[in-house]
Design an enzyme around this catalytic site. Structure first.
Site, PDB file in Angstrom:
ATOM      1  N   ASP A  12       0.712  -1.098  -0.127  1.00 15.48           N
ATOM      2  CA  ASP A  12      -0.009   0.154   0.072  1.00 15.48           C
ATOM      3  C   ASP A  12       0.708   1.182   0.019  1.00 15.48           C
ATOM      4  O   ASP A  12       2.271   1.017   0.249  1.00 15.48           O
ATOM      5  CB  ASP A  12      -0.683   0.139   1.116  1.00 15.48           C
ATOM      6  CG  ASP A  12      -1.803   1.055   1.273  1.00 15.48           C
ATOM      7  OD1 ASP A  12      -2.530   1.332   0.238  1.00 15.48           O
ATOM      8  OD2 ASP A  12      -2.020   2.055   2.304  1.00 15.48           O
ATOM      9  N   ASP A  14      -0.313   5.112   0.630  1.00 12.13           N
ATOM     10  CA  ASP A  14      -0.702   6.303   1.653  1.00 12.13           C
ATOM     11  C   ASP A  14      -0.647   5.433   3.102  1.00 12.13           C
ATOM     12  O   ASP A  14      -1.379   4.655   3.354  1.00 12.13           O
ATOM     13  CB  ASP A  14      -2.129   6.727   1.500  1.00 12.13           C
ATOM     14  CG  ASP A  14      -2.269   7.484  -0.100  1.00 12.13           C
ATOM     15  OD1 ASP A  14      -1.339   8.306  -0.265  1.00 12.13           O
ATOM     16  OD2 ASP A  14      -3.130   7.216  -0.664  1.00 12.13           O
ATOM     17  N   ASP A 210      -1.266  -0.413   6.226  1.00 13.64           N
ATOM     18  CA  ASP A 210      -1.596   0.326   7.462  1.00 13.64           C
ATOM     19  C   ASP A 210      -3.003   0.457   7.939  1.00 13.64           C
ATOM     20  O   ASP A 210      -3.300   0.979   8.936  1.00 13.64           O
ATOM     21  CB  ASP A 210      -1.203   1.666   7.135  1.00 13.64           C
ATOM     22  CG  ASP A 210      -1.971   2.595   6.326  1.00 13.64           C
ATOM     23  OD1 ASP A 210      -2.225   2.195   5.278  1.00 13.64           O
ATOM     24  OD2 ASP A 210      -2.322   3.594   6.727  1.00 13.64           O
TER      25      ASP A 210
END
Length: 321
Positions: A12, A14, A210
């Site tokens: 991922d 961001d 995250d």
């Protein structure tokens, strides 16, 4: 090292590699080292606003090794989802930015911006300055029977200033106005991971994220291992109280976890239940303490979730570690 167990990292962006325009500290170094060890890097993002080329250029500016073909976006997954259902050249109303429009065109579909063109589908992705007029056209087209596709359902997106509204929040405009729920292409739904596997040919992938409700749940849905890093949305309390589909295989402070000798047996910390409260005793790094506490919390919860109050003493102990 943990990274040596896998052939591809599905990363991922961001909250993992960068926060807004800035790199997460240590991320570039960790990824350069991972690539040097022969691991394929694939950047898999729910953000559909930018093109893969633009994302790759941004990553290179931050010192992260990336080419256009290394980037897989929810825009690409959404466009493939539509292209597999309709004939080439079919009209698609794009409520989003350049990345989404180009992905639709790359699949041989025709981009339109008004319901008067009778689009077969409406696809929505996050974009700065998304207008009321375009949302209105999307609403009219969905009311006329167009398939409603959303690039992702993230309610928020992390930035250097904090969490801002994500595409999941914005799609509620059309969904509320029409009573039609979109088909989601991004994580945790299968299309984006399918797109990632098709593009990378990964045999032993590791999902790195995250967010528990997108990255980790998406890995669970795909039946692959995952690592949660605590540089974005998820907090230690979130992971301690995670439901089964949201429990990562590994937990790390940041991308440096990829180069740890992740232990099968933990030493230094012990977790025990005392009158319905989880207590953490011993000594060591706080991340090892969190990993130990997670194992105890998840074992006790089984298919459910532990109560937040029952694990708060663990957080107090970790703060003093």
């Amino acid at each position: 090292m943990l990274v040596d167990r896998y052939d591809t990292l599905l990363l991922d962006l961001d909250g993992v590699v960068y926060l807004g325009p800035h790199a997460v500290p240590g991320a570039a170094r960790a990824l350069v080292e991972a690539k040097a060890r022969g691991v394929r890097l694939a950047y898999v993002t729910n953000n559909a606003s930018r093109t893969p080329a633009a994302i790759a250029a941004h990553l290179r500016e931050l010192g992260v090794p990336a080419e256009r073909e290394d980037v897989v976006t929810s825009a690409q997954a959404a466009a493939r989802l539509i292209a597999e259902r309709f004939e080439p050249g079919a009209a698609v109303l794009v409520v989003g930015g350049t990345g989404l429009r180009l992905a639709v065109r790359d699949q041989g579909l025709r981009v339109v911006s008004t319901a008067l063109d009778e689009p077969v589908a409406v696809v929505q992705g996050i974009a700065p300055g998304l207008s009321y007029g375009l949302l209105s056209e999307g609403t009219l087209a969905v009311r006329q029977g167009a398939l409603f596709v959303a690039s992702n359902g993230d309610s928020t997106m992390p930035t250097g200033r904090g969490e801002l509204p994500g595409n999941g929040a914005m799609v509620r405009v059309i969904a509320t106005a029409t009573g039609v729920e979109p088909v989601y292409a991004g994580k945790p739904a299968p299309p984006l991971h399918r797109e990632s596997m098709l593009r990378t040919g990964a045999e032993r992938p590791l999902v790195v994220g995250d967010r528990l409700d997108t990255d980790i749940e998406g890995a669970s849905n795909a039946g692959v291992d995952s690592v949660l890093v605590l540089t974005g949305v998820a907090t230690p309390l979130d992971v301690l109280t995670a439901a089964p589909a949201h429990r990562p295989t590994y937990v790390g402070v940041d991308l440096g976890v990829l180069h740890e000798d992740y232990p099968e047996v933990r030493q230094g910390w012990q977790a025990r239940w005392d009158g319905g409260v989880l207590r953490l005793e011993g000594d060591g790094t706080w991340i090892e303490g969190l990993r130990t506490a997670c194992e105890a919390a998840w074992a006790a919860a089984g298919d459910g979730r532990v109560d937040e109050d029952s694990v708060k003493p663990v957080l107090d102990r970790l703060q003093s570690a």
